[in-house]
Write a protein that holds these residues in place. Structure first.
Motif, short mmCIF file in Angstrom:
data_model
loop_
_atom_site.label_atom_id
_atom_site.label_comp_id
_atom_site.label_asym_id
_atom_site.label_seq_id
_atom_site.Cartn_x
_atom_site.Cartn_y
_atom_site.Cartn_z
N UNK A 209 0.84 -1.19 0.00
CA UNK A 209 0.00 0.00 0.00
C UNK A 209 0.88 1.25 0.00
N UNK A 210 2.03 1.14 0.69
CA UNK A 210 3.03 2.22 0.67
C UNK A 210 4.42 1.61 0.66
N UNK A 211 5.36 2.32 0.03
CA UNK A 211 6.75 1.88 0.00
C UNK A 211 7.59 2.92 0.74
N UNK A 212 8.30 2.45 1.76
CA UNK A 212 9.19 3.32 2.54
C UNK A 212 10.60 3.18 1.96
N UNK A 213 11.16 4.29 1.49
CA UNK A 213 12.48 4.26 0.86
C UNK A 213 13.51 4.87 1.81
N UNK A 214 14.54 4.08 2.12
CA UNK A 214 15.54 4.49 3.11
C UNK A 214 16.75 5.14 2.44
N UNK A 215 17.29 6.17 3.09
CA UNK A 215 18.55 6.76 2.64
C UNK A 215 19.69 5.83 3.02
N UNK A 216 20.87 6.08 2.48
CA UNK A 216 22.03 5.23 2.78
C UNK A 216 22.55 5.48 4.19
N UNK A 217 23.14 4.44 4.77
CA UNK A 217 23.75 4.56 6.09
C UNK A 217 25.19 5.01 5.96
N UNK A 218 25.86 5.32 7.09
CA UNK A 218 25.28 5.33 8.44
C UNK A 218 24.32 6.50 8.64
N UNK A 219 23.67 6.55 9.79
CA UNK A 219 22.64 7.56 10.10
C UNK A 219 21.54 7.55 9.06
N UNK A 220 21.11 6.36 8.66
CA UNK A 220 20.05 6.24 7.66
C UNK A 220 18.72 6.66 8.26
N UNK A 245 1.25 1.47 -11.99
CA UNK A 245 2.31 0.53 -11.62
C UNK A 245 3.64 1.00 -12.20
N UNK A 246 3.64 1.34 -13.47
CA UNK A 246 4.87 1.79 -14.16
C UNK A 246 5.41 3.05 -13.49
N UNK A 247 4.52 3.97 -13.13
CA UNK A 247 4.94 5.22 -12.49
C UNK A 247 5.57 4.95 -11.11
N UNK A 248 4.91 4.11 -10.31
CA UNK A 248 5.44 3.80 -8.97
C UNK A 248 6.80 3.12 -9.07
N UNK A 249 6.92 2.19 -9.99
CA UNK A 249 8.19 1.48 -10.19
C UNK A 249 9.30 2.48 -10.55
N UNK A 250 8.99 3.41 -11.46
CA UNK A 250 9.96 4.40 -11.90
C UNK A 250 10.37 5.32 -10.74
N UNK A 251 9.41 5.68 -9.89
CA UNK A 251 9.69 6.55 -8.74
C UNK A 251 10.69 5.88 -7.78
N UNK A 252 10.48 4.60 -7.52
CA UNK A 252 11.38 3.89 -6.60
C UNK A 252 12.77 3.76 -7.22
N UNK A 253 12.82 3.40 -8.48
CA UNK A 253 14.12 3.26 -9.16
C UNK A 253 14.87 4.58 -9.18
N UNK A 254 14.15 5.66 -9.43
CA UNK A 254 14.79 6.98 -9.49
C UNK A 254 15.35 7.36 -8.12
N UNK A 255 14.60 7.04 -7.05
CA UNK A 255 15.08 7.32 -5.70
C UNK A 255 16.35 6.52 -5.40
N UNK A 256 16.32 5.23 -5.73
CA UNK A 256 17.42 4.34 -5.35
C UNK A 256 18.67 4.56 -6.18
N UNK A 257 18.51 4.83 -7.46
CA UNK A 257 19.67 4.81 -8.35
C UNK A 257 20.05 6.19 -8.91
N UNK A 258 19.29 7.21 -8.59
CA UNK A 258 19.67 8.57 -9.00
C UNK A 258 19.92 9.44 -7.78
#
Length: 267
Positions: A209-220, A245-258
């Motif tokens: 229902x929601x995806x929590x995206x974490x910043x990199x550690x330490x102090x994540x 679905x495509x939009x949500x997937x792109x949002x997560x990928x952009x957060x993680x890899x950009x």
């Protein structure tokens, strides 16, 4: 007036000291979950995902902040918070039925008779389609089947919150897909609150229902929380070209890899 959260992580942080050096692993993690909500936590290795889960489970004590379940502080493990790990942790000398019964007898002995507990074990094995293997031992069944037993054991404890730490990470793609579909079906039926740790973007979007995206550690900490407004029940084949679905997937990928790529990858 807004109802209080079912599960509330407030200003949660944790530090570990080793050889005189203190490392802050998590800082100011704030997250509120409604009853019956399915939330995935995703991020790069070392961002503290499993540490968050272990604090909610009561396996680790936060250095700062608190976790509240229905207004009561979580300070130790409890049967209302069942954990499913990537390693199924089944006892090899017990059968499938006996592995589930062990948890049921420990948690429900005062609330159910022996016959009721036996029926409840059978019911939970049926939920994960493992009735046919009830009398087999762990070394006689596949990895996917072992993980189903782990899920049945957790559900049989009647938890309010189901905590899953990469439960399908070690499985092949087809088994993983089958268990994801089964988990969605079970969760819709039982309405447990679920927190799942994953590295898999498609898994997070499909189940959550929601995806929590974490910043990199330490102090994540939590970098962003993405709602996934897809109707349920969800069928993976129907979602392949679904624009939400495509939009949500792109949002997560952009957060993680950009925006939050691992330092080694960002160079």
């Amino acid at each position: 007036m807004t109802a209080p959260a079912h599960l509330d992580l407030s200003q949660v942080g944790i530090s570990f000291t080793r050889s005189g050096q203190t490392t802050e692993v998590l800082r100011d993690v704030n997250l509120k979950l409604a009853k019956g909500e399915f939330v995935s936590i995703i991020g790069h290795s070392g961002c503290g995902k499993s540490t968050v889960l272990n604090i909610v489970a009561g396996l680790l004590k936060a250095s700062t902040g608190a976790v509240l379940l229905d207004g009561k502080e979580v300070s130790a493990p409890g049967p209302e918070r069942a954990v499913v790990f990537q390693n199924h942790s089944l006892l090899p000398w017990l059968t499938v039925r006996e592995n589930v019964a062990l948890a049921v007898d420990k948690v429900l002995a005062k609330r159910k008779s022996r016959a009721e507990r036996a029926a409840w074990v059978a019911h939970n094995l049926a939920l994960v389609n493992m009735t046919h293997a009830a009398d087999k031992r762990p070394n006689e069944i596949s990895g996917g089947m072992k993980q189903r037993v782990g899920i049945a054991r957790a559900l049989a404890m009647e938890p309010t919150v189901l905590l899953m730490d990469e439960p399908f990470g070690a499985l092949d793609a087809l088994t993983r897909a089958h268990l994801q579909d089964q988990l969605m079906e079970i969760q819709m039926r039982l309405r447990n609150t679920v927190i799942m740790i994953t590295h898999d973007v498609d898994e997070a979007v499909l189940l959550s229902d929601r995806i929590v995206m974490m910043t990199n550690g330490p102090s994540a900490t939590i970098g962003e929380i993405l709602p996934v407004p897809l109707a349920r029940p969800r069928r993976r084949l129907d979602l392949v070209e679904d624009q939400t679905y495509v939009h949500c997937r792109a949002e997560v990928l952009e957060f993680l890899y950009a925006r939050h790529a691992k330092p080694a990858l960002a160079a």
